[in-house]
Design an enzyme around this catalytic site. Structure first.
Site, PDB file in Angstrom:
ATOM      1  CD  GLU A  19      42.474 -38.365  17.892  1.00  0.00           C
ATOM      2  OE1 GLU A  19      43.689 -38.110  17.786  1.00  0.00           O
ATOM      3  OE2 GLU A  19      41.930 -38.536  18.995  1.00  0.00           O
ATOM      4  N   GLY A  20      43.099 -34.290  14.407  1.00  0.00           N
ATOM      5  CA  GLY A  20      43.567 -33.549  13.242  1.00  0.00           C
ATOM      6  C   GLY A  20      42.417 -33.324  12.291  1.00  0.00           C
TER       7      GLY A  20
END
Length: 586
Positions: A439-440
């Site tokens: 998610e980053g």
């Protein structure tokens, strides 16, 4: 595995004494909800986590997932636990009532999600991403797509995924190559390959709804040319049930360091049929509806693992007898004292406790502002959204960094036993390590905070966040600690204003230090606030624990903030290659 016990006493304190949830619900017009109901939901959620999910964690790690003839098989008991989860309505907690959801406040659901993460990160991941898919469909899909898919996603009868990453396109989605060709019936033909897809296939449900980023034929280059498509595993027939198999299949399972019971798939879309969600070329904005929710949820993974590790370490430290305490014999009836009396063991346990309970307060504050944003309009809604935007990268990165630190400390408390699989402590560390990546990555979160959130709208998000935390300090009754908390908040704000003026290079060089600095300072304000509220709490054990841990945090952990501030204020020159040269000195 260490036995997990839901931290109900802490949730009771946060809900009743600190957040004062009754006042919040009344201010938002949520008259059907109150603190007693919230605590009942939390208690029942904790029981499900401990009785149904936690017993699966160790064996799930040992068995892992298997890919047999294009079908993923998950570990024994995982699918049955999910069916129980759905049947008891847990998946529908946050869903829109119009589509069969319960419409509960986030401040009720977030504690349940934390406890599920403590019980098993691998198991929780599938339902987590389904909730994110529900948000994207609710906000961006057509009424026709909502009518077909949303009710079954809300209930959990069908699960959802998020398909972004490709072999050549990770954090840089401008390189994305998956194609979407229009069909005559208004659908699209999706062709491409995606990697690292959580729950891309499994044996829990009879359909899986993939949210896929792809490019239309006329797409402009870069991220402005990405569209979002809904691609079901099985096409839905006229009766609303799964029919023909779609050309969306898993070709491999990733072999991973941790979360081995979660199926992480390589997904091939070979002319799969899909439907556009949102406007053409606006897919990234639609996907960020999912990603921002998932980033906070990943932060909860760090928190959940931290709590499980702390509980295991504390139990072991109280039982393990080794030597005598340097301050004198503590258990004269025993041959040695428990290691909990060793100052260095206490240091590690208090670090775990301070980071875990501080981050739990941060998560509950975030949940409060989600409730405000969801149930307000006008300035109240916009201001709450601003606070959430600023806090999202901090929650994701700081909470997962703390998750890794606390699980590492948990192993250390166990000594050599912590390194042995049968005790379960090393699994917690292996499982939570991914949370800093997906998610980053946490580096991406830091760049987002310093490069976007800090400067957006002339710094309005920063100001809104300052105001949110100032509301906590303003309510404090002890004048001395109130002044200390207010000073800490002001120091953070003034440093943030200074950083806001950095060049792009200096900001990139100091991004991770700024996020860590922000995390430690804001957690410090939360600890001052909690300790103040604990002075009048009903539970004397919780009250004493909050005040003692506040002192430990301020004296032993908060000084880390100044180290990050010092590094943040240094030139980026030491990070850069010579002009026109290479990093040949590395």
């Amino acid at each position: 595995m260490p036995a997990y016990t839901p931290p109900l006493a802490d949730f009771t304190f946060l809900v009743k004494d600190w957040l004062k949830i009754d006042e919040l619900y009344q201010s938002l017009g949520l008259d059907e909800f109150d603190a007693d109901l919230a605590l009942e939901v939390i208690e029942q959620g904790g029981r499900f986590a401990t009785d149904v999910v936690a017993p699966l964690n160790r064996e799930g790690d040992e068995q892992g997932c298997k890919l047999n003839n294009g079908q993923v098989v998950t570990p024994d008991g995982f699918a049955a636990a999910y069916q129980s989860y759905v049947e008891n309505g847990w998946n529908a907690m946050l869903g829109d009532i119009e589509y069969g959801g319960q419409g509960l406040p986030y401040s009720m659901a977030v504690p349940v999600h934390e406890m599920l993460n403590s019980a098993s990160l691998s198991w929780r991941l599938t339902s987590m991403l389904t909730e994110s898919a529900v948000l994207a469909v609710t906000k961006h899909a057509s009424d026709e797509l909502k009518a077909i898919y949303l009710e079954k996603l809300v209930s959990g009868e069908w699960t959802g995924t998020m398909n972004l990453t490709e072999p050549q396109a990770g954090s840089d989605l401008s390189l994305l190559a998956t194609k979407a060709e229009p069909n005559d019936d208004g659908s699209y033909c999706i062709t491409g390959s995606k990697i690292f897809i959580t729950a891309g296939d499994h044996d829990w449900t009879d359909n899986i709804i993939h949210m896929v980023l792809a490019r239309l034929p006329d797409a402009p280059p870069g991220v402005k040319g990405i569209s979002l498509f809904l691609v079901p595993k099985f096409l839905v027939n006229e009766a609303g049930e799964p029919g023909e198999r779609n050309a969306a299949v898993p070709s491999a399972l990733e072999k991973k360091m941790g979360i081995k019971a979660s199926p992480t798939c390589v997904m091939n879309f070979d002319g799969a049929k899909g439907w556009l969600v949102g406007e053409p070329h606006c897919g990234l904005a639609c996907m960020f509806t999912m990603m921002n929710d998932a980033r906070f949820q990943v932060g909860l993974e760090g928190l959940g693992a931290a709590e499980a590790s702390f509980q295991g370490a504390l139990t072991y430290a109280r039982e393990r007898l080794q030597s005598r305490a340097p301050q004198g014999v503590q258990q004269p009836e025993a041959k040695a004292d428990a290691i909990v009396y060793q100052p260095d063991i206490a240091r590690m346990l208090l670090t775990q406790k301070a980071l875990t309970e501080g981050n739990r307060a941060l998560a509950m504050l975030y949940a409060k502002y989600m409730d405000i944003a969801h149930n307000s309009s006008g300035d109240a809604h916009d201001n709450a959204e601003g606070v959430l935007q600023f806090l999202t990268p901090i929650c994701k990165a700081f909470m997962t960094d703390a998750g890794l630190e606390t699980t590492s400390l948990g192993i250390q408390v166990f000594g050599g036993h912590g390194y042995i699989r049968e005790w379960g402590m090393e699994q917690l560390m292996r499982d939570v390590r991914i949370a800093m990546l997906y998610e980053g990555t946490n580096g991406i979160q830091s760049l987002d905070l310093i490069g976007r959130k800090l400067t957006r709208d002339r710094g309005d998000l920063l100001g809104l966040t300052r105001t949110a935390f100032a509301e906590l300090t303003d309510k404090m009754t002890d004048l001395k600690t109130k002044a200390e908390a207010a000073e800490l908040l002001e120091q953070w704000y003034q440093t943030s204003l200074e950083v806001k003026g950095y060049s792009a290079v200096e900001a990139a060089g100091g991004a991770c230090d700024y996020l860590a600095y922000s995390g430690y300072c804001l957690l410090g304000v939360l600890w001052y606030s909690m300790a103040d509220a604990a002075a009048t709490a009903d539970n004397p054990v919780v009250a004493a624990g909050k005040q003692k841990t506040r002192d430990f945090y301020v004296q032993r952990i908060l000084p880390r903030a100044q180290a990050h501030k010092s590094a943040l204020q240094q030139s980026a020159e030491t990070l850069l290659a010579p002009q026109g040269g290479e990093y040949d000195y590395l």
